[in-house]
Design a protein around this motif. Sequence first.
Motif, PDB file in Angstrom:
ATOM      1  N   THR A 112      -6.959  19.832  -4.655  1.00 41.72           N
ATOM      2  CA  THR A 112      -7.183  21.065  -3.914  1.00 41.72           C
ATOM      3  C   THR A 112      -7.594  20.720  -2.488  1.00 41.72           C
ATOM      4  OG1 THR A 112      -7.902  22.249  -5.903  1.00 41.72           O
ATOM      5  CG2 THR A 112      -8.528  23.204  -3.782  1.00 41.72           C
ATOM      6  N   VAL A 113      -6.953  21.363  -1.521  1.00 43.52           N
ATOM      7  CA  VAL A 113      -7.296  21.183  -0.105  1.00 43.52           C
ATOM      8  C   VAL A 113      -7.694  22.556   0.435  1.00 43.52           C
ATOM      9  CG1 VAL A 113      -6.548  20.330   2.139  1.00 43.52           C
ATOM     10  CG2 VAL A 113      -5.612  19.308   0.050  1.00 43.52           C
ATOM     11  N   GLU A 131      -4.189  14.061   7.482  1.00 46.22           N
ATOM     12  CA  GLU A 131      -3.379  13.514   8.564  1.00 46.22           C
ATOM     13  C   GLU A 131      -2.153  12.767   8.044  1.00 46.22           C
ATOM     14  OE1 GLU A 131      -6.745  13.039  12.073  1.00 46.22           O
ATOM     15  OE2 GLU A 131      -6.006  11.232  11.069  1.00 46.22           O
ATOM     16  N   SER A 132      -1.252  12.486   8.953  1.00 48.68           N
ATOM     17  CA  SER A 132       0.025  11.859   8.620  1.00 48.68           C
ATOM     18  C   SER A 132      -0.170  10.561   7.848  1.00 48.68           C
ATOM     19  CB  SER A 132       0.800  11.585   9.907  1.00 48.68           C
ATOM     20  OG  SER A 132       2.025  10.959   9.630  1.00 48.68           O
ATOM     21  N   GLY A 133       0.564  10.449   6.726  1.00 51.57           N
ATOM     22  CA  GLY A 133       0.542   9.217   5.952  1.00 51.57           C
ATOM     23  C   GLY A 133      -0.677   9.030   5.073  1.00 51.57           C
ATOM     24  N   ALA A 134      -1.494  10.064   4.906  1.00 53.16           N
ATOM     25  CA  ALA A 134      -2.677   9.965   4.049  1.00 53.16           C
ATOM     26  C   ALA A 134      -2.345  10.402   2.621  1.00 53.16           C
ATOM     27  CB  ALA A 134      -3.804  10.819   4.610  1.00 53.16           C
ATOM     28  N   ILE A 135      -3.218  10.030   1.687  1.00 46.63           N
ATOM     29  CA  ILE A 135      -3.059  10.421   0.285  1.00 46.63           C
ATOM     30  C   ILE A 135      -4.344  11.086  -0.205  1.00 46.63           C
ATOM     31  CG2 ILE A 135      -2.814   9.595  -2.096  1.00 46.63           C
ATOM     32  CD1 ILE A 135      -1.017   7.385  -1.100  1.00 46.63           C
ATOM     33  N   VAL A 136      -4.197  12.250  -0.831  1.00 45.74           N
ATOM     34  CA  VAL A 136      -5.293  12.892  -1.556  1.00 45.74           C
ATOM     35  C   VAL A 136      -5.025  12.645  -3.033  1.00 45.74           C
ATOM     36  CG1 VAL A 136      -6.437  15.060  -2.100  1.00 45.74           C
ATOM     37  CG2 VAL A 136      -5.626  14.626   0.235  1.00 45.74           C
ATOM     38  N   ALA A 137      -5.919  11.936  -3.691  1.00 44.73           N
ATOM     39  CA  ALA A 137      -5.695  11.516  -5.076  1.00 44.73           C
ATOM     40  C   ALA A 137      -5.657  12.713  -6.024  1.00 44.73           C
ATOM     41  CB  ALA A 137      -6.792  10.545  -5.503  1.00 44.73           C
ATOM     42  N   ALA A 138      -5.050  12.497  -7.169  1.00 45.56           N
ATOM     43  CA  ALA A 138      -4.947  13.543  -8.190  1.00 45.56           C
ATOM     44  C   ALA A 138      -6.331  14.059  -8.569  1.00 45.56           C
ATOM     45  CB  ALA A 138      -4.236  13.003  -9.422  1.00 45.56           C
ATOM     46  N   GLY A 139      -6.452  15.385  -8.625  1.00 48.99           N
ATOM     47  CA  GLY A 139      -7.701  16.015  -9.038  1.00 48.99           C
ATOM     48  C   GLY A 139      -8.779  16.074  -7.981  1.00 48.99           C
ATOM     49  N   ILE A 183      -6.748   6.776   1.511  1.00 50.36           N
ATOM     50  CA  ILE A 183      -6.756   7.519   0.243  1.00 50.36           C
ATOM     51  C   ILE A 183      -8.151   8.076   0.041  1.00 50.36           C
ATOM     52  CG2 ILE A 183      -6.489   7.416  -2.254  1.00 50.36           C
ATOM     53  CD1 ILE A 183      -4.600   5.122  -1.955  1.00 50.36           C
ATOM     54  N   TRP A 184      -8.202   9.389  -0.206  1.00 53.00           N
ATOM     55  CA  TRP A 184      -9.466  10.034  -0.538  1.00 53.00           C
ATOM     56  C   TRP A 184      -9.386  10.545  -1.977  1.00 53.00           C
ATOM     57  CZ3 TRP A 184     -13.115  12.687   3.285  1.00 53.00           C
ATOM     58  CH2 TRP A 184     -13.247  11.914   4.446  1.00 53.00           C
ATOM     59  N   ALA A 185     -10.520  10.423  -2.688  1.00 53.41           N
ATOM     60  CA  ALA A 185     -10.544  10.830  -4.090  1.00 53.41           C
ATOM     61  C   ALA A 185     -11.912  11.404  -4.437  1.00 53.41           C
ATOM     62  CB  ALA A 185     -10.224   9.640  -4.994  1.00 53.41           C
ATOM     63  N   GLY A 186     -11.956  12.123  -5.562  1.00 57.75           N
ATOM     64  CA  GLY A 186     -13.227  12.635  -6.075  1.00 57.75           C
ATOM     65  C   GLY A 186     -13.482  14.085  -5.738  1.00 57.75           C
ATOM     66  N   ASN A 187     -14.633  14.591  -6.204  1.00 60.14           N
ATOM     67  CA  ASN A 187     -15.048  15.969  -6.004  1.00 60.14           C
ATOM     68  C   ASN A 187     -16.530  16.008  -5.607  1.00 60.14           C
ATOM     69  OD1 ASN A 187     -15.612  18.676  -6.094  1.00 60.14           O
ATOM     70  ND2 ASN A 187     -14.958  19.006  -8.206  1.00 60.14           N
ATOM     71  N   LEU A 233     -11.688   6.396  -0.307  1.00 59.52           N
ATOM     72  CA  LEU A 233     -11.602   5.444  -1.414  1.00 59.52           C
ATOM     73  C   LEU A 233     -11.199   4.070  -0.888  1.00 59.52           C
ATOM     74  CD1 LEU A 233     -11.668   4.957  -4.497  1.00 59.52           C
ATOM     75  CD2 LEU A 233      -9.257   5.628  -4.565  1.00 59.52           C
ATOM     76  N   ARG A 234     -10.082   4.017  -0.166  1.00 57.74           N
ATOM     77  CA  ARG A 234      -9.598   2.762   0.413  1.00 57.74           C
ATOM     78  C   ARG A 234      -8.426   3.065   1.334  1.00 57.74           C
ATOM     79  NH1 ARG A 234      -4.836   1.615  -2.136  1.00 57.74           N
ATOM     80  NH2 ARG A 234      -4.590   2.396  -4.277  1.00 57.74           N
ATOM     81  N   SER A 235      -7.950   2.026   2.011  1.00 63.19           N
ATOM     82  CA  SER A 235      -6.775   2.178   2.862  1.00 63.19           C
ATOM     83  C   SER A 235      -5.508   2.105   2.027  1.00 63.19           C
ATOM     84  CB  SER A 235      -6.747   1.084   3.929  1.00 63.19           C
ATOM     85  OG  SER A 235      -7.855   1.202   4.798  1.00 63.19           O
ATOM     86  N   ILE A 236      -4.454   2.731   2.514  1.00 67.45           N
ATOM     87  CA  ILE A 236      -3.176   2.757   1.813  1.00 67.45           C
ATOM     88  C   ILE A 236      -2.442   1.429   1.998  1.00 67.45           C
ATOM     89  CG2 ILE A 236      -0.890   3.858   1.828  1.00 67.45           C
ATOM     90  CD1 ILE A 236      -2.260   6.459   2.509  1.00 67.45           C
ATOM     91  N   THR A 237      -1.800   0.969   0.949  1.00 64.88           N
ATOM     92  CA  THR A 237      -1.006  -0.258   1.029  1.00 64.88           C
ATOM     93  C   THR A 237       0.392   0.057   1.572  1.00 64.88           C
ATOM     94  OG1 THR A 237      -0.116  -0.042  -1.199  1.00 64.88           O
ATOM     95  CG2 THR A 237      -2.247  -1.166  -0.973  1.00 64.88           C
ATOM     96  N   SER A 238       1.093  -0.979   1.979  1.00 61.61           N
ATOM     97  CA  SER A 238       2.464  -0.785   2.462  1.00 61.61           C
ATOM     98  C   SER A 238       3.370  -0.270   1.349  1.00 61.61           C
ATOM     99  CB  SER A 238       3.012  -2.092   3.036  1.00 61.61           C
ATOM    100  OG  SER A 238       2.976  -3.127   2.053  1.00 61.61           O
TER     101      SER A 238
END
Length: 235
Positions: free
Chosen positions: A129-130, A137-145, A159-163, A168-173
């Motif tokens: 949920t956002v 931002e461009s190229g970011a990931i919001v984790a499941a849930g 990558i951002w995760a949690g509630n 969480l960490r940087s995205i890999t290639s």
Amino acid sequence: MDRLGMVLQGNMAYKEQISRHRNVMNIMDKVPKVPKSAFVAPSASVIGDVQLGDKSSLWYGAVVRGDVNSVKVGSMTNVQDNAVIHVAKNNLGQKVLPTLVGSNVTIGHAAVLHACTVEDGSLIGMGATVMDGAKVESGAIVAAGALVTANTVVPSGQIWAGNPAKFLRSITSEESAFIAKSAVRYADLAAEHALECSKSFEVVAAEAMAHEEALERSLDYDSHIGNHPAASASN
């Protein structure tokens, strides 16, 4: 004749309900803009001031509702099954907020975007949920849930995760490449679904009958009429 039959049957008559669902619907003076190259599944809903980009796809059960504000979705973006995109007119901060989704974005099953911005080439995981005023931002990931709270910014390449969602960490290639491939793969898959959904009832019924006949036919029958499925399969 159908009406006469129902009258004769009285309370025992069976009334078939006809769905009045419209997958693309105006509301007040607001008219959706859906290009021919976009795919809107039969059970999805595009309502009001919504603009979809070329080769974007809205999958089964998904809803994009632009009634009190506008929604813009870029090209090659997929909004997967049961996801919801809405807007805000009078939120807690008294801000009028549209929802802006960029191009080559993947929005996972049952995700919710509300009055937020999701930039190009990002990924929103299943069930995430956002909220109002947030920006992915461009190229970011919001984790499941995950829950991205109001006015939060998820920086590019993270990558951002949690509630509530946290870094969480940087995205890999490899993950960046996956996001790009996901956009292309869903655009291609949407074209296949659009073709199937465009078939008339008569065509679907004929294909179903042909399939049943093929299942019942023996290989011996095929060989007698000159078909050699086993040989064709081996080639």
